[in-house]
Design a protein around this motif. Sequence first.
Motif, mmCIF file in Angstrom:
data_model
loop_
_atom_site.group_PDB
_atom_site.id
_atom_site.type_symbol
_atom_site.label_atom_id
_atom_site.label_comp_id
_atom_site.label_asym_id
_atom_site.label_seq_id
_atom_site.Cartn_x
_atom_site.Cartn_y
_atom_site.Cartn_z
ATOM 1 N N ARG A 1 1.062 -1.150 0.033
ATOM 2 C CA ARG A 1 -0.011 -0.033 0.106
ATOM 3 C C ARG A 1 0.757 1.092 -0.040
ATOM 4 N NH1 ARG A 1 -5.311 1.035 1.616
ATOM 5 N NH2 ARG A 1 -5.674 -1.227 0.736
ATOM 6 N N GLU B 1 -3.823 -0.114 -8.204
ATOM 7 C CA GLU B 1 -5.222 0.435 -8.431
ATOM 8 C C GLU B 1 -5.030 1.545 -7.287
ATOM 9 O OE1 GLU B 1 -5.375 -3.379 -6.625
ATOM 10 O OE2 GLU B 1 -5.225 -3.822 -8.925
ATOM 11 N N HIS C 1 -6.875 4.159 -5.029
ATOM 12 C CA HIS C 1 -8.019 4.339 -4.092
ATOM 13 C C HIS C 1 -8.260 5.916 -3.685
ATOM 14 C CE1 HIS C 1 -7.360 -0.153 -3.330
ATOM 15 N NE2 HIS C 1 -6.099 0.270 -2.868
ATOM 16 N N GLU C 2 -7.452 6.584 -3.675
ATOM 17 C CA GLU C 2 -7.704 8.230 -3.547
ATOM 18 C C GLU C 2 -6.581 8.714 -4.453
ATOM 19 O OE1 GLU C 2 -7.478 9.170 0.816
ATOM 20 O OE2 GLU C 2 -8.779 7.513 1.076
#
Length: 319
Positions: free
Chosen positions: A272, A296, A298-299
């Motif tokens: 992450r 990916e 997320h924000e």
Amino acid sequence: MTDTPARLLTLLSLLQTPREWPGSELAERLRVSSRTIRRDIERLRDLGYPVQAGKGVLGGYRLAAGTAMPPLLLDDEEAVAIAVGLRTAAGHAVDGIEESSVRALAKLVQVLPARLRHRVAAIEAATVPLLFGDGPGIDPEDLALLASAVAAHERVRFGYRAGDGAESSRRVEPHRLVCTGHRWYLVGWDRDRADWRLFRVDRLDAPERTGVRFEPRELPGGDAAAYVAEKLAGRDRPYRAVVTVHAPADEVARRLGRVAGEVEPLDGHSCRLQTGGAGSMEWLALRLAMLGCEFEVHEPPELAAYLRALGARASRAAG
């Protein structure tokens, strides 16, 4: 050649060329006996130069790699070539070597004769590099001056233009130079404001050393790179992201560099990432795309939308 120091320097210059020198050829070049050459070779070894001797009739002497870096002897052309290369690397922030380039440039400029400085300046004035990226140009002479002042604990003064255009005169105790990859920053103690300050080197005007020494102060936290990263957070770098990257955490941190942000391992194959601040959405998207692996977002949602639009354009261009 009867002057021993001069003979040793000439012998060292010959040995630093990538070849093996027969003792008889060295003796002929230096106009001494083979016995004198053997004694001079031992003197160089005592000084730390790893001179190896080949066996047999065709054997000779050569300078080998050692455990430490001995002083190098450069002729005029070599010194100019190295100075030009270091100025290019230092002034345009070549990733990974920019700080080392500045330190080496500062050492070389200090001992470079005036005639060679003019040659270096002439070459630089006659060439124009083709650069990629959004970093401003930096005068390598300014970097070398500031690096020398940092090493000598010597105060500097310069004019400074702030981000809002305000101009001021500064008297600073320089602490460290930090490169973020496309900009250089000077961390120093501002004597007039009695506080630590961060200066963009491309906004400095006519920096000069004052000749006044100072006792080094303790930087809060002790880490100049961390200090710069903290000060830059939110300053002209409002774009951040939270991303899952399908690659090992240590590999992602290595690819993004010291200003990556926070990288938290999820397992052995993914992590992450909370990125550090970026100056534009485009730059942030580019850095993520250049990781060379799946990820990916997320924000923030704006980044995901920008990447979708960018992907669509790329697909149309390829189709």
